[in-house]
Design a protein around this motif. Structure first.
Motif, short mmCIF file in Angstrom:
data_model
loop_
_atom_site.label_atom_id
_atom_site.label_comp_id
_atom_site.label_asym_id
_atom_site.label_seq_id
_atom_site.Cartn_x
_atom_site.Cartn_y
_atom_site.Cartn_z
N ASP A 1 55.83 70.57 -67.63
CA ASP A 1 56.89 69.68 -68.12
C ASP A 1 58.13 69.78 -67.25
O ASP A 1 58.78 68.76 -66.98
N LEU A 2 58.49 70.97 -66.83
CA LEU A 2 59.66 71.15 -65.97
C LEU A 2 59.52 70.34 -64.69
O LEU A 2 60.45 69.67 -64.25
N TYR A 3 58.36 70.42 -64.08
CA TYR A 3 58.13 69.67 -62.83
C TYR A 3 58.13 68.17 -63.08
O TYR A 3 58.66 67.39 -62.27
N SER A 4 57.55 67.74 -64.18
CA SER A 4 57.54 66.31 -64.50
C SER A 4 58.96 65.78 -64.68
O SER A 4 59.31 64.70 -64.18
N ASP A 5 59.78 66.56 -65.38
CA ASP A 5 61.16 66.13 -65.64
C ASP A 5 62.02 66.18 -64.39
O ASP A 5 62.74 65.22 -64.06
N ALA A 6 61.98 67.30 -63.67
CA ALA A 6 62.87 67.49 -62.52
C ALA A 6 62.49 66.58 -61.35
O ALA A 6 63.36 66.11 -60.60
N ALA A 7 61.21 66.32 -61.18
CA ALA A 7 60.76 65.49 -60.07
C ALA A 7 60.60 64.03 -60.45
O ALA A 7 60.32 63.18 -59.60
N PHE B 1 51.14 66.03 -64.76
CA PHE B 1 49.91 66.31 -65.50
C PHE B 1 48.71 65.67 -64.82
O PHE B 1 47.60 66.21 -64.90
N GLU B 2 48.91 64.54 -64.17
CA GLU B 2 47.79 63.89 -63.49
C GLU B 2 47.24 64.78 -62.39
O GLU B 2 46.01 64.97 -62.27
N ALA B 3 48.13 65.35 -61.58
CA ALA B 3 47.70 66.23 -60.49
C ALA B 3 47.01 67.48 -61.02
O ALA B 3 45.96 67.90 -60.51
#
Length: 262
Positions: A243-249, A254-256
């Motif tokens: 979730d952190l990566y999804s939000d920050a980027a 989740f797809e990857a």
């Protein structure tokens, strides 16, 4: 495709036909006369195509057994057995990275204050000092001079491992590596440490991203969080905050991860 989700993570539903959630405490590897198996309560895990599992770093041995059991029943996962163990056991992690010629800080392992004496003969100060109990991280700090080593090492018991790594200051990055995909974040916080509140999307260049990939390949897993400081891999977390990566980027990480787990 069916996924068994054994984590606090939600967000895999769009990428699997069915997602069943359970608790780590329900998982039980089994070895019987009929072969190897894994049960989640009364659910036979062999009926799933894949499993995404978060295991605390302090349970490295259990994780190694569990992932090996899943491999035996052909359930694909986010980690290999050896890969999770290498990422969780930090003293072994640095050995694996250096042995594979992945850029990582020089590291000294000690068991107590006495064995940590003379550290300055092997490492230049400052250093990052970690205290592990078994494989569970319990303390992490920076030591500025050899005079601070004995104070940090005091109280180490027979279950403790003391880990001292060279500390180079420079640009700090966090990478979510999922198969061939890398999601890159830069850490803008001051000081040597990393701060989740100071992460933002970045494009550090192909060489730095390849460093993160090579670190994950070296330990032998497919999904991990890689921390890089001053061009050195300073940590690998087998339980990335997706979730952190999804939000920050501002992208769906989740797809990857789902593709890597499949």
């Amino acid at each position: 495709m069916r996924l068994l989700n054994v984590s606090s993570v939600e967000g895999f539903e769009p990428y699997f036909g069915e997602v069943v959630e359970t608790d780590l405490r329900q998982l039980a590897p089994q070895v019987t006369s009929s072969g190897t198996g894994v049960m989640a309560g009364d659910i036979d895990v062999a009926g799933f195509d894949a499993a995404y599992i978060e295991i605390p770093l302090g349970s490295a041995v259990f994780g190694r057994v569990l992932f090996e059991s899943l491999q035996d029943i052909n359930v694909s996962t986010n980690h290999s057995s050896a890969g999770f163990f290498a990422a969780a056991k930090k003293n072994y992690m640095f050995y694996v990275l250096r042995d594979a010629d992945v850029s990582a800080p020089s590291t000294v392992v000690a068991s107590n204050a006495r064995s940590a004496r003379g550290l300055d003969k092997h490492l230049d100060f400052p250093v990052v000092a970690r205290r592990l109990r078994g494989t569970k991280p319990v303390e992490k700090t920076a030591l500025q001079s050899p005079d601070e080593v004995e104070g940090f090492a005091e109280g180490a018991d027979e279950d403790s491992v003391l880990l001292f790594s060279g500390l180079e200051k420079g640009d700090k990055y966090r990478f979510l590596v999922a198969g061939d995909t890398v999601v890159s974040l830069t850490d803008t916080s001051d000081g040597w440490g990393f701060d989740d509140a100071c992460l933002k999307y970045s494009n550090p260049g192909s060489d730095t991203e390849e460093l993160a990939r090579s670190a994950v390949r070296a330990i032998g897993t497919s999904v991990a969080d890689v921390s890089v400081r001053a061009g050195e891999v300073v940590d690998i977390d087998p339980n990335p905050d997706i979730d952190l990566y999804s939000d920050a980027a501002n992208r769906d990480a989740f797809e990857a991860v789902s593709e890597a787990v499949k």
